[in-house]
Design an enzyme around this catalytic site. Sequence first.
Site, PDB file in Angstrom:
ATOM      1  N   GLU A  45      80.062  27.694  59.493  1.00 13.65           N
ATOM      2  CA  GLU A  45      79.362  28.833  58.714  1.00 13.65           C
ATOM      3  C   GLU A  45      80.254  30.074  58.728  1.00 13.65           C
ATOM      4  O   GLU A  45      80.078  30.706  57.921  1.00 13.65           O
ATOM      5  CB  GLU A  45      78.214  28.798  59.332  1.00 13.65           C
ATOM      6  CG  GLU A  45      77.091  27.702  58.966  1.00 13.65           C
ATOM      7  CD  GLU A  45      76.926  27.491  57.578  1.00 13.65           C
ATOM      8  OE1 GLU A  45      76.961  28.394  56.646  1.00 13.65           O
ATOM      9  OE2 GLU A  45      76.532  26.279  57.072  1.00 13.65           O
ATOM     10  N   TYR A 128      71.922  35.419  57.300  1.00 18.97           N
ATOM     11  CA  TYR A 128      72.199  34.104  56.479  1.00 18.97           C
ATOM     12  C   TYR A 128      72.590  32.991  57.465  1.00 18.97           C
ATOM     13  O   TYR A 128      72.305  31.749  57.646  1.00 18.97           O
ATOM     14  CB  TYR A 128      73.093  34.182  55.258  1.00 18.97           C
ATOM     15  CG  TYR A 128      73.627  32.790  55.191  1.00 18.97           C
ATOM     16  CD1 TYR A 128      73.018  31.992  54.137  1.00 18.97           C
ATOM     17  CD2 TYR A 128      75.033  32.314  55.620  1.00 18.97           C
ATOM     18  CE1 TYR A 128      73.338  30.849  53.957  1.00 18.97           C
ATOM     19  CE2 TYR A 128      75.244  30.951  55.059  1.00 18.97           C
ATOM     20  CZ  TYR A 128      74.633  30.278  54.507  1.00 18.97           C
ATOM     21  OH  TYR A 128      75.162  28.786  54.299  1.00 18.97           O
ATOM     22  N   ASP A 146      72.401  30.962  50.265  1.00 17.06           N
ATOM     23  CA  ASP A 146      73.826  31.292  49.703  1.00 17.06           C
ATOM     24  C   ASP A 146      73.890  31.644  48.210  1.00 17.06           C
ATOM     25  O   ASP A 146      72.830  31.425  47.595  1.00 17.06           O
ATOM     26  CB  ASP A 146      74.770  30.631  50.317  1.00 17.06           C
ATOM     27  CG  ASP A 146      74.903  29.268  49.685  1.00 17.06           C
ATOM     28  OD1 ASP A 146      73.916  28.953  48.748  1.00 17.06           O
ATOM     29  OD2 ASP A 146      75.657  28.523  49.958  1.00 17.06           O
ATOM     30  N   CYS A 198      74.680  21.830  39.743  1.00 19.20           N
ATOM     31  CA  CYS A 198      74.292  23.190  39.007  1.00 19.20           C
ATOM     32  C   CYS A 198      75.236  24.355  39.368  1.00 19.20           C
ATOM     33  O   CYS A 198      75.035  25.277  39.890  1.00 19.20           O
ATOM     34  CB  CYS A 198      72.862  23.510  39.969  1.00 19.20           C
ATOM     35  SG  CYS A 198      71.981  24.820  38.875  1.00 19.20           S
ATOM     36  N   CYS A 205      73.051  19.409  33.758  1.00 19.47           N
ATOM     37  CA  CYS A 205      71.783  19.223  33.936  1.00 19.47           C
ATOM     38  C   CYS A 205      71.481  17.575  33.678  1.00 19.47           C
ATOM     39  O   CYS A 205      70.306  17.394  34.361  1.00 19.47           O
ATOM     40  CB  CYS A 205      71.300  20.065  32.731  1.00 19.47           C
ATOM     41  SG  CYS A 205      71.806  21.760  32.959  1.00 19.47           S
ATOM     42  N   CYS A 208      70.855  15.928  37.063  1.00 20.35           N
ATOM     43  CA  CYS A 208      70.459  16.881  38.281  1.00 20.35           C
ATOM     44  C   CYS A 208      68.887  16.300  38.532  1.00 20.35           C
ATOM     45  O   CYS A 208      68.135  16.024  37.650  1.00 20.35           O
ATOM     46  CB  CYS A 208      70.151  18.259  37.595  1.00 20.35           C
ATOM     47  SG  CYS A 208      69.072  19.456  39.061  1.00 20.35           S
ATOM     48  N   CYS A 214      63.095  21.984  35.880  1.00 19.20           N
ATOM     49  CA  CYS A 214      63.942  23.108  35.787  1.00 19.20           C
ATOM     50  C   CYS A 214      63.342  24.000  34.589  1.00 19.20           C
ATOM     51  O   CYS A 214      63.772  23.587  33.220  1.00 19.20           O
ATOM     52  CB  CYS A 214      65.621  22.783  35.474  1.00 19.20           C
ATOM     53  SG  CYS A 214      66.664  24.305  35.374  1.00 19.20           S
TER      54      CYS A 214
END
Length: 353
Positions: A45, A128, A146, A198, A205, A208, A214
């Site tokens: 991270e 975060y 994020d 995405c 799409c 997805c 969406c």
Amino acid sequence: MCEAAETRHLLDWYDHHARDLPWRVSPVARAAGVRPDPYRVWLSEIMLQQTTVAAVRAYFDRFTARWPSVTDLAHAEDADVMGEWAGLGYYARARNLLKCARVVASDLGGAFPETRDALQALPGIGPYTSAAIAAIAFDQAETVVDGNVERVMARLHDVHTPLPAAKPELTARAAHLTPKARPGDYAQAVMDLGATVCTPRSPACGICPLMSACAARAAGTAGELPRKSPKKAKPTRHGIAYVAQRPDGALLLETRPARGLLGGMLGWPGSDWCDDPTPRPPLDASWQELPEEARHTFTHFHLRLRVMVAHVDTTSTPETGDFHAPHGFHPSKLPTVMRKVFDLARGSLREMV
């Protein structure tokens, strides 16, 4: 928080499409009882802050091979860690990495705390990163947001408020979908969805798992989101870098001050970086300016460095820095902008590497 249909669909998708990453425990292994190593989660991270997965992989592998535990890292020499970090950028991360490792090793018995608040009290761990470690390493039901998550939430809910003003709303949307069960897998699932499906441009799409829910897809606005406020133009700063070499091939280098850009990293002596830098040669010599500048872009400004090269006597005594013998000099240990200076100066130097 709730167990929304979107959450279930996304976790089902993640179970089949999770990326294979060196710091990750797969959903199959996790379901079988394998727990993530908090050290590896933390290290990844920190490295991934403002840096891509592709850029981080090799660094992560080198770090964990050389320092397989937080205690090993805590006992590392500063120069060795900064050298391994060279090229990854945002060097304050490396300094805080060492500070954090030493606190965990000396004050916490080598074990990372499990809660977001306790994690955020450690050096270099912000909101975060603390949420990500708590969720991924310890399955705490924390909301991890994020850039990928912001993009997914903006499209899923057709949010047109530009970033960064939209951050509170997008975080609230993400929190609503974060489950109490498998929050670590869910956090990684949303990030994987943003990274592989995405995507910023030309989102896929049609494949997805959140396609039917969406709102931006239904409105035909997915490709426009998230909106972002216009960025301010970056200023350009100037500087001078001095590359001096002795007859034995040794090069003059200095360790930059711990605070500030490239803090603690090896580099060439030089001037300040400003609009009109004052020449500051580290010793008297017949300096020759190279015809090309070293150019580099930092987060907040562009930098253009004039490069001065000189061959000096063995007895030369610099006002700053030390001469490094050829066998002890590795260009790969230099931060990127300093490596650019070396690449320009290389043709004017005696054969050494």
